[in-house]
Design a protein around this motif. Structure first.
Motif, PDB file in Angstrom:
ATOM      1  N   MET A   7     -11.066  92.374  25.166  1.00  0.00           N
ATOM      2  CA  MET A   7     -11.154  91.844  23.788  1.00  0.00           C
ATOM      3  C   MET A   7     -12.412  91.002  23.578  1.00  0.00           C
ATOM      4  SD  MET A   7      -8.213  88.991  23.741  1.00  0.00           S
ATOM      5  CE  MET A   7      -8.239  87.537  24.740  1.00  0.00           C
ATOM      6  N   PHE A   8     -13.001  90.532  24.674  1.00  0.00           N
ATOM      7  CA  PHE A   8     -14.208  89.705  24.536  1.00  0.00           C
ATOM      8  C   PHE A   8     -15.398  90.506  23.994  1.00  0.00           C
ATOM      9  CE2 PHE A   8     -11.632  87.021  27.133  1.00  0.00           C
ATOM     10  CZ  PHE A   8     -12.050  85.722  26.866  1.00  0.00           C
ATOM     11  N   ALA A   9     -15.315  91.828  24.116  1.00  0.00           N
ATOM     12  CA  ALA A   9     -16.419  92.679  23.652  1.00  0.00           C
ATOM     13  C   ALA A   9     -16.629  92.540  22.143  1.00  0.00           C
ATOM     14  CB  ALA A   9     -16.131  94.133  24.004  1.00  0.00           C
ATOM     15  N   PRO A  63     -20.666  90.311  38.946  1.00  0.00           N
ATOM     16  CA  PRO A  63     -20.081  91.655  38.961  1.00  0.00           C
ATOM     17  C   PRO A  63     -20.839  92.547  37.960  1.00  0.00           C
ATOM     18  CG  PRO A  63     -18.440  89.956  38.413  1.00  0.00           C
ATOM     19  CD  PRO A  63     -19.778  89.322  38.317  1.00  0.00           C
ATOM     20  N   VAL A  64     -21.052  93.788  38.354  1.00  0.00           N
ATOM     21  CA  VAL A  64     -21.726  94.737  37.451  1.00  0.00           C
ATOM     22  C   VAL A  64     -20.952  96.048  37.404  1.00  0.00           C
ATOM     23  CG1 VAL A  64     -24.084  93.814  37.648  1.00  0.00           C
ATOM     24  CG2 VAL A  64     -23.287  95.453  39.346  1.00  0.00           C
ATOM     25  N   GLY A  65     -21.020  96.719  36.280  1.00  0.00           N
ATOM     26  CA  GLY A  65     -20.303  97.986  36.128  1.00  0.00           C
ATOM     27  C   GLY A  65     -20.174  98.317  34.655  1.00  0.00           C
ATOM     28  N   TYR A  66     -18.934  98.647  34.242  1.00  0.00           N
ATOM     29  CA  TYR A  66     -18.718  99.026  32.845  1.00  0.00           C
ATOM     30  C   TYR A  66     -17.493  98.308  32.281  1.00  0.00           C
ATOM     31  CZ  TYR A  66     -22.261 102.380  33.942  1.00  0.00           C
ATOM     32  OH  TYR A  66     -23.451 102.933  34.341  1.00  0.00           O
ATOM     33  N   ARG A  67     -17.618  97.824  31.065  1.00  0.00           N
ATOM     34  CA  ARG A  67     -16.531  97.086  30.412  1.00  0.00           C
ATOM     35  C   ARG A  67     -15.293  97.977  30.226  1.00  0.00           C
ATOM     36  NH1 ARG A  67     -19.887  96.117  24.839  1.00  0.00           N
ATOM     37  NH2 ARG A  67     -21.454  95.624  26.402  1.00  0.00           N
ATOM     38  N   ALA A  68     -14.112  97.364  30.327  1.00  0.00           N
ATOM     39  CA  ALA A  68     -12.875  98.100  30.037  1.00  0.00           C
ATOM     40  C   ALA A  68     -12.792  98.278  28.523  1.00  0.00           C
ATOM     41  CB  ALA A  68     -11.672  97.316  30.544  1.00  0.00           C
ATOM     42  N   ALA A  69     -12.217  99.396  28.092  1.00  0.00           N
ATOM     43  CA  ALA A  69     -12.124  99.692  26.658  1.00  0.00           C
ATOM     44  C   ALA A  69     -11.339  98.601  25.927  1.00  0.00           C
ATOM     45  CB  ALA A  69     -11.465 101.055  26.462  1.00  0.00           C
ATOM     46  N   ASP A  70     -10.413  97.916  26.650  1.00  0.00           N
ATOM     47  CA  ASP A  70      -9.588  96.901  25.982  1.00  0.00           C
ATOM     48  C   ASP A  70     -10.017  95.458  26.327  1.00  0.00           C
ATOM     49  OD1 ASP A  70      -8.790  97.006  28.594  1.00  0.00           O
ATOM     50  OD2 ASP A  70      -6.642  96.913  28.181  1.00  0.00           O
ATOM     51  N   TYR A 118     -22.609  90.961  26.858  1.00  0.00           N
ATOM     52  CA  TYR A 118     -21.769  89.756  26.831  1.00  0.00           C
ATOM     53  C   TYR A 118     -21.209  89.570  28.233  1.00  0.00           C
ATOM     54  CZ  TYR A 118     -17.531  92.595  26.994  1.00  0.00           C
ATOM     55  OH  TYR A 118     -16.539  93.459  27.399  1.00  0.00           O
ATOM     56  N   ALA A 119     -20.692  88.368  28.489  1.00  0.00           N
ATOM     57  CA  ALA A 119     -20.113  88.095  29.806  1.00  0.00           C
ATOM     58  C   ALA A 119     -18.754  88.800  29.875  1.00  0.00           C
ATOM     59  CB  ALA A 119     -19.959  86.591  30.006  1.00  0.00           C
ATOM     60  N   VAL A 120     -18.737  89.929  30.578  1.00  0.00           N
ATOM     61  CA  VAL A 120     -17.544  90.794  30.592  1.00  0.00           C
ATOM     62  C   VAL A 120     -16.400  90.134  31.367  1.00  0.00           C
ATOM     63  CG1 VAL A 120     -16.651  93.023  31.420  1.00  0.00           C
ATOM     64  CG2 VAL A 120     -18.899  92.895  30.330  1.00  0.00           C
ATOM     65  N   LYS A 121     -15.240  90.118  30.764  1.00  0.00           N
ATOM     66  CA  LYS A 121     -14.062  89.519  31.428  1.00  0.00           C
ATOM     67  C   LYS A 121     -13.188  90.583  32.080  1.00  0.00           C
ATOM     68  CE  LYS A 121     -15.284  85.596  29.567  1.00  0.00           C
ATOM     69  NZ  LYS A 121     -16.302  84.837  30.257  1.00  0.00           N
ATOM     70  N   ASP A 136     -22.941  96.806  32.267  1.00  0.00           N
ATOM     71  CA  ASP A 136     -22.235  95.564  31.947  1.00  0.00           C
ATOM     72  C   ASP A 136     -22.242  94.614  33.133  1.00  0.00           C
ATOM     73  OD1 ASP A 136     -21.253  95.638  29.216  1.00  0.00           O
ATOM     74  OD2 ASP A 136     -20.215  97.475  29.855  1.00  0.00           O
ATOM     75  N   SER A 137     -22.153  93.312  32.804  1.00  0.00           N
ATOM     76  CA  SER A 137     -22.268  92.300  33.852  1.00  0.00           C
ATOM     77  C   SER A 137     -21.551  91.026  33.433  1.00  0.00           C
ATOM     78  CB  SER A 137     -23.749  91.981  34.091  1.00  0.00           C
ATOM     79  OG  SER A 137     -24.304  91.406  32.919  1.00  0.00           O
ATOM     80  N   CYS A 138     -21.356  90.140  34.412  1.00  0.00           N
ATOM     81  CA  CYS A 138     -20.842  88.802  34.101  1.00  0.00           C
ATOM     82  C   CYS A 138     -21.501  87.798  35.047  1.00  0.00           C
ATOM     83  CB  CYS A 138     -19.324  88.749  34.254  1.00  0.00           C
ATOM     84  SG  CYS A 138     -18.657  87.126  33.792  1.00  0.00           S
ATOM     85  N   PRO A 139     -22.375  86.923  34.514  1.00  0.00           N
ATOM     86  CA  PRO A 139     -22.967  85.905  35.387  1.00  0.00           C
ATOM     87  C   PRO A 139     -21.874  84.926  35.779  1.00  0.00           C
ATOM     88  CG  PRO A 139     -23.495  85.431  33.101  1.00  0.00           C
ATOM     89  CD  PRO A 139     -22.716  86.716  33.102  1.00  0.00           C
ATOM     90  N   MET A 140     -21.814  84.516  37.041  1.00  0.00           N
ATOM     91  CA  MET A 140     -20.708  83.638  37.460  1.00  0.00           C
ATOM     92  C   MET A 140     -21.102  82.528  38.427  1.00  0.00           C
ATOM     93  SD  MET A 140     -17.540  86.345  37.935  1.00  0.00           S
ATOM     94  CE  MET A 140     -16.670  85.149  38.898  1.00  0.00           C
ATOM     95  N   GLU A 141     -20.737  81.310  38.019  1.00  0.00           N
ATOM     96  CA  GLU A 141     -20.807  80.158  38.935  1.00  0.00           C
ATOM     97  C   GLU A 141     -19.410  79.810  39.436  1.00  0.00           C
ATOM     98  OE1 GLU A 141     -22.479  77.425  36.051  1.00  0.00           O
ATOM     99  OE2 GLU A 141     -24.332  77.264  37.186  1.00  0.00           O
TER     100      GLU A 141
END
Ligand SMILES: Cc1cc2nc3c(=O)[nH]c(=O)nc-3n(C[C@H](O)[C@H](O)[C@H](O)COP(=O)(O)O)c2cc1C
Length: 210
Positions: free
Chosen positions: A191-193, A182-189, A11-14, A152-157
Protein backbone atom coordinates in the motif's frame (compact mmCIF):
# COMPACT_ATOMS: atom_id res chain seq x y z
CA UNK A 1 10.01 8.47 -17.89
CA UNK A 2 12.44 11.30 -17.31
CA UNK A 3 14.72 11.23 -14.27
CA UNK A 4 12.30 13.17 -12.04
CA UNK A 5 9.47 10.78 -12.91
CA UNK A 6 11.77 7.88 -12.04
CA UNK A 7 12.64 9.47 -8.69
CA UNK A 8 8.92 9.96 -8.00
CA UNK A 9 8.29 6.31 -8.94
CA UNK A 10 10.87 5.25 -6.34
CA UNK A 11 9.77 4.84 -2.74
CA UNK A 12 11.04 2.95 0.29
CA UNK A 13 9.38 -0.41 -0.41
CA UNK A 14 7.81 -2.10 2.61
CA UNK A 15 6.57 -5.23 0.87
CA UNK A 16 8.52 -6.98 -1.87
CA UNK A 17 7.26 -9.63 -4.28
CA UNK A 18 9.18 -12.65 -2.99
CA UNK A 19 8.63 -14.52 -6.28
CA UNK A 20 10.37 -11.98 -8.50
CA UNK A 21 14.12 -12.10 -8.92
CA UNK A 22 16.50 -9.53 -10.35
CA UNK A 23 18.11 -10.69 -13.60
CA UNK A 24 21.89 -11.13 -13.75
CA UNK A 25 21.94 -8.11 -16.06
CA UNK A 26 20.24 -5.85 -13.50
CA UNK A 27 22.42 -7.23 -10.73
CA UNK A 28 25.49 -6.50 -12.77
CA UNK A 29 24.39 -2.90 -13.27
CA UNK A 30 24.16 -2.53 -9.48
CA UNK A 31 27.61 -4.07 -9.00
CA UNK A 32 29.21 -1.77 -11.58
CA UNK A 33 27.38 1.30 -10.26
CA UNK A 34 28.52 0.45 -6.74
CA UNK A 35 32.12 0.27 -7.89
CA UNK A 36 31.85 3.48 -9.94
CA UNK A 37 30.65 5.54 -6.97
CA UNK A 38 32.93 8.43 -6.03
CA UNK A 39 34.71 8.04 -2.67
CA UNK A 40 36.98 10.34 -0.70
CA UNK A 41 40.52 10.11 -2.17
CA UNK A 42 39.23 7.20 -4.28
CA UNK A 43 40.03 4.81 -1.44
CA UNK A 44 36.76 2.86 -1.70
CA UNK A 45 36.48 1.96 2.01
CA UNK A 46 33.13 0.24 1.45
CA UNK A 47 32.54 -3.42 0.65
CA UNK A 48 29.22 -4.63 -0.72
CA UNK A 49 27.79 -7.99 0.31
CA UNK A 50 25.03 -9.32 -1.92
CA UNK A 51 22.92 -11.95 -0.19
CA UNK A 52 20.50 -14.13 -2.12
CA UNK A 53 20.36 -17.11 0.26
CA UNK A 54 16.76 -17.36 1.48
CA UNK A 55 17.56 -18.99 4.82
CA UNK A 56 20.22 -16.43 5.68
CA UNK A 57 17.88 -13.55 4.73
CA UNK A 58 15.19 -15.05 6.99
CA UNK A 59 17.66 -15.20 9.85
CA UNK A 60 18.60 -11.57 9.29
CA UNK A 61 14.96 -10.41 9.56
CA UNK A 62 15.13 -10.97 13.32
CA UNK A 63 18.11 -8.63 13.46
CA UNK A 64 16.37 -6.04 11.27
CA UNK A 65 13.58 -4.98 13.59
CA UNK A 66 11.51 -7.76 11.95
CA UNK A 67 11.31 -5.85 8.70
CA UNK A 68 10.23 -8.44 6.13
CA UNK A 69 11.79 -6.55 3.23
CA UNK A 70 15.10 -8.17 4.17
CA UNK A 71 13.82 -11.68 3.40
CA UNK A 72 11.25 -11.00 0.69
CA UNK A 73 13.42 -8.90 -1.60
CA UNK A 74 15.24 -10.62 -4.43
CA UNK A 75 18.64 -9.70 -2.97
CA UNK A 76 19.83 -8.05 0.21
CA UNK A 77 22.67 -5.54 -0.15
CA UNK A 78 24.76 -5.06 2.99
CA UNK A 79 27.11 -2.08 2.97
CA UNK A 80 30.19 -2.68 5.12
CA UNK A 81 33.12 -0.44 5.96
CA UNK A 82 36.71 -1.64 5.84
CA UNK A 83 38.24 -1.26 9.30
CA UNK A 84 41.82 -1.64 8.08
CA UNK A 85 42.45 1.58 6.15
CA UNK A 86 46.12 1.59 7.15
CA UNK A 87 49.46 2.16 5.40
CA UNK A 88 49.22 -1.18 3.58
CA UNK A 89 45.67 -0.46 2.39
CA UNK A 90 46.75 2.97 1.10
CA UNK A 91 49.87 1.58 -0.60
CA UNK A 92 47.73 -1.05 -2.33
CA UNK A 93 45.51 1.74 -3.67
CA UNK A 94 48.53 3.60 -5.11
CA UNK A 95 49.86 0.39 -6.67
CA UNK A 96 46.52 0.18 -8.50
CA UNK A 97 46.89 3.78 -9.71
CA UNK A 98 50.40 2.98 -10.94
CA UNK A 99 49.20 -0.14 -12.72
CA UNK A 100 46.18 1.51 -14.37
CA UNK A 101 47.69 4.88 -15.25
CA UNK A 102 51.39 4.16 -15.41
CA UNK A 103 52.01 7.06 -13.04
CA UNK A 104 55.64 7.15 -11.86
CA UNK A 105 56.40 6.80 -8.13
CA UNK A 106 57.93 10.27 -7.88
CA UNK A 107 54.57 11.79 -8.89
CA UNK A 108 52.57 9.58 -6.51
CA UNK A 109 54.93 9.73 -3.51
CA UNK A 110 53.91 13.09 -1.96
CA UNK A 111 50.19 12.26 -1.98
CA UNK A 112 50.78 8.66 -0.87
CA UNK A 113 52.94 9.82 2.04
CA UNK A 114 50.44 12.51 2.96
CA UNK A 115 47.58 9.99 3.13
CA UNK A 116 49.62 7.45 5.10
CA UNK A 117 50.52 10.18 7.64
CA UNK A 118 47.01 11.60 7.73
CA UNK A 119 45.25 8.27 8.28
CA UNK A 120 48.01 7.17 10.67
CA UNK A 121 47.20 10.13 12.91
CA UNK A 122 43.48 9.27 13.18
CA UNK A 123 42.06 6.83 15.71
CA UNK A 124 39.84 3.91 14.65
CA UNK A 125 36.62 5.82 15.41
CA UNK A 126 37.66 8.74 13.20
CA UNK A 127 38.52 6.44 10.30
CA UNK A 128 35.26 4.50 10.81
CA UNK A 129 33.26 7.76 10.78
CA UNK A 130 34.95 8.80 7.55
CA UNK A 131 34.25 5.39 5.98
CA UNK A 132 30.60 5.43 7.12
CA UNK A 133 30.10 8.71 5.22
CA UNK A 134 31.34 6.97 2.10
CA UNK A 135 28.87 4.14 2.71
CA UNK A 136 25.96 6.61 2.77
CA UNK A 137 27.19 8.09 -0.50
CA UNK A 138 27.25 4.64 -2.08
CA UNK A 139 23.76 3.90 -0.79
CA UNK A 140 22.48 7.20 -2.23
CA UNK A 141 24.05 6.47 -5.58
CA UNK A 142 22.54 2.99 -5.73
CA UNK A 143 19.11 4.31 -4.73
CA UNK A 144 19.17 6.56 -7.77
CA UNK A 145 20.56 3.88 -10.06
CA UNK A 146 17.82 1.51 -8.87
CA UNK A 147 15.20 4.14 -9.69
CA UNK A 148 16.71 4.72 -13.12
CA UNK A 149 16.67 0.95 -13.79
CA UNK A 150 13.17 0.42 -12.37
CA UNK A 151 14.53 -1.74 -9.59
CA UNK A 152 12.72 -1.40 -6.27
CA UNK A 153 14.66 -0.82 -3.08
CA UNK A 154 14.46 0.18 0.57
CA UNK A 155 17.32 2.07 2.24
CA UNK A 156 17.64 0.77 5.81
CA UNK A 157 19.35 1.78 9.03
CA UNK A 158 16.91 -0.32 11.03
CA UNK A 159 19.05 -3.35 11.82
CA UNK A 160 21.41 -4.51 14.54
CA UNK A 161 24.88 -4.12 13.10
CA UNK A 162 26.58 -6.27 15.77
CA UNK A 163 24.26 -9.20 15.03
CA UNK A 164 24.81 -8.92 11.29
CA UNK A 165 28.57 -8.80 11.88
CA UNK A 166 28.41 -11.91 14.02
CA UNK A 167 26.21 -13.86 11.66
CA UNK A 168 28.20 -12.90 8.58
CA UNK A 169 31.57 -13.35 10.30
CA UNK A 170 32.59 -9.81 9.36
CA UNK A 171 35.21 -8.95 12.04
CA UNK A 172 37.42 -11.73 10.69
CA UNK A 173 37.45 -9.88 7.36
CA UNK A 174 38.03 -6.47 9.00
CA UNK A 175 34.52 -5.44 7.98
CA UNK A 176 31.60 -3.84 9.81
CA UNK A 177 28.03 -3.60 8.49
CA UNK A 178 26.66 -0.05 8.46
CA UNK A 179 23.65 0.02 6.10
CA UNK A 180 21.42 -2.42 4.31
CA UNK A 181 19.26 -2.21 1.22
CA UNK A 182 16.90 -4.93 -0.01
CA UNK A 183 16.42 -4.77 -3.78
CA UNK A 184 13.96 -6.45 -6.11
CA UNK A 185 10.37 -5.75 -7.10
CA UNK A 186 7.48 -4.28 -5.10
CA UNK A 187 4.54 -6.54 -4.21
CA UNK A 188 1.35 -5.64 -6.10
CA UNK A 189 -0.38 -5.02 -2.74
CA UNK A 190 2.28 -2.85 -1.07
CA UNK A 191 0.00 0.00 0.00
CA UNK A 192 2.98 2.32 0.44
CA UNK A 193 3.36 2.43 -3.35
CA UNK A 194 0.30 4.69 -3.59
CA UNK A 195 1.19 7.03 -0.76
CA UNK A 196 1.86 10.60 -1.80
CA UNK A 197 5.44 11.78 -1.31
CA UNK A 198 5.85 13.97 1.75
CA UNK A 199 8.45 16.63 1.08
CA UNK A 200 9.12 20.25 2.05
CA UNK A 201 8.29 22.90 -0.53
CA UNK A 202 11.32 23.63 -2.72
CA UNK A 203 11.27 27.21 -1.44
CA UNK A 204 11.70 25.91 2.11
CA UNK A 205 14.24 23.22 1.34
CA UNK A 206 16.47 25.34 -0.89
CA UNK A 207 17.85 28.82 -0.54
CA UNK A 208 19.31 30.39 -3.62
CA UNK A 209 21.99 32.99 -3.11
CA UNK A 210 22.32 35.09 -6.23
C1 LIG B 1 19.51 6.20 5.70
C2 LIG B 1 18.10 5.75 5.64
C3 LIG B 1 17.63 4.76 6.52
C4 LIG B 1 16.32 4.29 6.44
N1 LIG B 1 15.93 3.23 7.23
C5 LIG B 1 14.72 2.67 7.00
C6 LIG B 1 14.35 1.44 7.64
O1 LIG B 1 15.08 0.87 8.44
N2 LIG B 1 13.14 0.90 7.33
C7 LIG B 1 12.29 1.49 6.42
O2 LIG B 1 11.22 0.93 6.16
N3 LIG B 1 12.61 2.63 5.80
C8 LIG B 1 13.81 3.23 6.05
N4 LIG B 1 14.15 4.38 5.38
C9 LIG B 1 13.21 4.96 4.41
C10 LIG B 1 12.71 6.33 4.79
O3 LIG B 1 11.80 6.25 5.85
C11 LIG B 1 12.09 6.96 3.52
O4 LIG B 1 13.08 7.04 2.54
C12 LIG B 1 11.48 8.33 3.77
O5 LIG B 1 10.39 8.22 4.65
C13 LIG B 1 11.02 8.98 2.48
O6 LIG B 1 10.11 8.17 1.81
P1 LIG B 1 10.35 7.62 0.32
O7 LIG B 1 11.78 7.08 0.29
O8 LIG B 1 9.36 6.51 0.18
O9 LIG B 1 10.15 8.74 -0.62
C14 LIG B 1 15.45 4.87 5.49
C15 LIG B 1 15.91 5.87 4.64
C16 LIG B 1 17.20 6.30 4.70
C17 LIG B 1 17.68 7.33 3.70
Amino acid sequence: MNILDKLKWRYAVKKFDSERKLSDEKLNILKEAFNLTATSYGLQPVKLLIIENKQLKEELVTHSWNQRQVADASHLLVFCIHRNVDALYIKTYFERVKHVRNTPDEILDPFRNYLIDDFGSKDQQEVDDWAIKQAYLVLGNLLTVCAAEQIDSCPMEGFVSEKYDELLDLPKKNLKSVLVMPVGYRAADDMFADFKKVRKELSEAIEEII
